[in-house]
Design a protein around this motif. Structure first.
Motif, PDB file in Angstrom:
ATOM      1  N   ALA A   1       9.256  30.563  -9.646  1.00  0.00           N
ATOM      2  CA  ALA A   1       8.736  31.360 -10.719  1.00  0.00           C
ATOM      3  C   ALA A   1       7.288  31.109 -11.089  1.00  0.00           C
ATOM      4  N   PRO A   2       6.640  31.723 -12.225  1.00  0.00           N
ATOM      5  CA  PRO A   2       5.229  31.093 -12.391  1.00  0.00           C
ATOM      6  C   PRO A   2       5.283  29.723 -12.285  1.00  0.00           C
ATOM      7  N   HIS A   3       4.201  28.972 -12.035  1.00  0.00           N
ATOM      8  CA  HIS A   3       4.020  27.634 -12.118  1.00  0.00           C
ATOM      9  C   HIS A   3       2.561  26.911 -11.736  1.00  0.00           C
ATOM     10  N   TRP A   4       2.360  25.725 -12.226  1.00  0.00           N
ATOM     11  CA  TRP A   4       1.256  24.957 -12.088  1.00  0.00           C
ATOM     12  C   TRP A   4       1.583  24.005 -11.025  1.00  0.00           C
ATOM     13  N   GLY A   5       0.649  23.809  -9.929  1.00  0.00           N
ATOM     14  CA  GLY A   5       1.000  22.724  -9.068  1.00  0.00           C
ATOM     15  C   GLY A   5      -0.147  21.734  -8.821  1.00  0.00           C
ATOM     16  N   TYR A   6       0.161  20.439  -8.518  1.00  0.00           N
ATOM     17  CA  TYR A   6      -0.796  19.462  -8.322  1.00  0.00           C
ATOM     18  C   TYR A   6      -0.315  18.749  -7.305  1.00  0.00           C
ATOM     19  N   ILE A   7      -1.344  18.319  -6.287  1.00  0.00           N
ATOM     20  CA  ILE A   7      -1.049  17.750  -5.086  1.00  0.00           C
ATOM     21  C   ILE A   7      -1.417  16.173  -5.192  1.00  0.00           C
ATOM     22  N   LEU A   8      -0.313  15.501  -5.022  1.00  0.00           N
ATOM     23  CA  LEU A   8      -0.342  13.801  -5.365  1.00  0.00           C
ATOM     24  C   LEU A   8      -0.753  13.415  -4.003  1.00  0.00           C
ATOM     25  N   GLN A   9      -0.257  13.885  -2.737  1.00  0.00           N
ATOM     26  CA  GLN A   9      -0.693  13.503  -1.369  1.00  0.00           C
ATOM     27  C   GLN A   9      -1.005  14.647  -0.744  1.00  0.00           C
ATOM     28  N   GLY A  10      -2.045  14.842   0.022  1.00  0.00           N
ATOM     29  CA  GLY A  10      -2.377  16.028   0.803  1.00  0.00           C
ATOM     30  C   GLY A  10      -2.225  15.619   2.277  1.00  0.00           C
ATOM     31  N   GLY A  11      -2.365  16.833   3.026  1.00  0.00           N
ATOM     32  CA  GLY A  11      -2.025  16.952   4.358  1.00  0.00           C
ATOM     33  C   GLY A  11      -2.415  18.110   4.957  1.00  0.00           C
ATOM     34  N   VAL A  12      -1.483  18.602   6.062  1.00  0.00           N
ATOM     35  CA  VAL A  12      -1.882  19.795   6.763  1.00  0.00           C
ATOM     36  C   VAL A  12      -0.485  20.409   6.613  1.00  0.00           C
ATOM     37  N   GLN A  13      -0.351  21.576   6.264  1.00  0.00           N
ATOM     38  CA  GLN A  13       0.847  22.567   5.985  1.00  0.00           C
ATOM     39  C   GLN A  13       0.455  23.821   6.613  1.00  0.00           C
ATOM     40  N   GLN A  14       1.809  24.304   6.943  1.00  0.00           N
ATOM     41  CA  GLN A  14       1.885  25.873   7.881  1.00  0.00           C
ATOM     42  C   GLN A  14       2.674  26.681   6.713  1.00  0.00           C
TER      43      GLN A  14
ATOM     44  N   LEU B   1       6.077  24.095   6.234  1.00  0.00           N
ATOM     45  CA  LEU B   1       6.460  23.041   7.279  1.00  0.00           C
ATOM     46  C   LEU B   1       5.179  22.046   7.187  1.00  0.00           C
ATOM     47  N   ASN B   2       5.220  20.866   7.231  1.00  0.00           N
ATOM     48  CA  ASN B   2       4.467  19.787   7.110  1.00  0.00           C
ATOM     49  C   ASN B   2       4.006  19.914   8.695  1.00  0.00           C
ATOM     50  N   VAL B   3       2.855  20.046   9.152  1.00  0.00           N
ATOM     51  CA  VAL B   3       2.445  20.069  10.557  1.00  0.00           C
ATOM     52  C   VAL B   3       1.480  19.130  10.877  1.00  0.00           C
ATOM     53  N   GLY B   4       1.244  18.248   9.780  1.00  0.00           N
ATOM     54  CA  GLY B   4       0.258  17.017  10.074  1.00  0.00           C
ATOM     55  C   GLY B   4       0.910  15.554  10.401  1.00  0.00           C
ATOM     56  N   ASP B   5       0.276  14.749  10.105  1.00  0.00           N
ATOM     57  CA  ASP B   5       0.790  13.309  10.890  1.00  0.00           C
ATOM     58  C   ASP B   5       0.782  12.317   9.412  1.00  0.00           C
ATOM     59  N   THR B   6       0.759  12.996   8.162  1.00  0.00           N
ATOM     60  CA  THR B   6       0.855  12.089   7.055  1.00  0.00           C
ATOM     61  C   THR B   6       1.758  12.940   6.224  1.00  0.00           C
ATOM     62  N   THR B   7       2.562  12.194   5.318  1.00  0.00           N
ATOM     63  CA  THR B   7       3.595  12.876   4.198  1.00  0.00           C
ATOM     64  C   THR B   7       2.532  13.280   3.213  1.00  0.00           C
ATOM     65  N   THR B   8       3.119  14.705   2.847  1.00  0.00           N
ATOM     66  CA  THR B   8       2.398  15.291   1.437  1.00  0.00           C
ATOM     67  C   THR B   8       3.396  15.526   0.578  1.00  0.00           C
ATOM     68  N   GLN B   9       2.771  15.438  -0.716  1.00  0.00           N
ATOM     69  CA  GLN B   9       3.695  15.409  -2.034  1.00  0.00           C
ATOM     70  C   GLN B   9       2.885  16.217  -3.125  1.00  0.00           C
TER      71      GLN B   9
END
Length: 115
Positions: free
Chosen positions: A55-68, A96-104
């Motif tokens: 649905a329409p939403h606001w998002g905030y990245i707590l932990q970044g990384g590499v996403q597909q 899909l998290n294609v990086g080597d760190t956890t994203t949140q």
């Protein structure tokens, strides 16, 4: 594909809380009341989010990384940074998290007020 069939297929997709990854949840509800729903979604390396709708939403990245991300525009790989934020009028995608760190991420969905 007819417009009606396309709309029926769109409506069949789960929301981010219901969608998981290979049968396991990736989002948890932190808050829900009459005005807002807040989710925290966590993706360790190699974990994603099955096809779902937002649905329409606001998002905030707590932990970044590499996403597909795969959506109506195709598949692309993005690098996200902690502290970044966005607004979406609603979307459907697979992640899909294609990086080597956890994203949140935090997802904040305002609820429509009764008219």
């Amino acid at each position: 594909m007819s417009m009606i069939l396309a709309l029926l297929l769109v409506g069949a997709l789960p929301d981010p809380l219901a969608a998981g990854w290979e049968g396991e949840p990736v989002c948890e509800k932190l808050e829900e009341n009459e005005t807002v729903r807040v989710l925290r979604c966590t993706f360790p390396p190699g974990v994603g989010h099955d096809q779902h709708r937002h649905a329409p939403h606001w998002g905030y990245i707590l932990q970044g990384g590499v996403q597909q991300i795969t959506d109506a525009s195709g598949t692309r790989t993005i690098t996200t940074k902690a502290g970044a934020q966005w607004w979406s009028d609603g979307t459907e995608h697979t992640v899909l998290n294609v990086g080597d760190t956890t994203t949140q991420y935090l997802i904040v969905e305002p609820k429509e007020a009764d008219k």
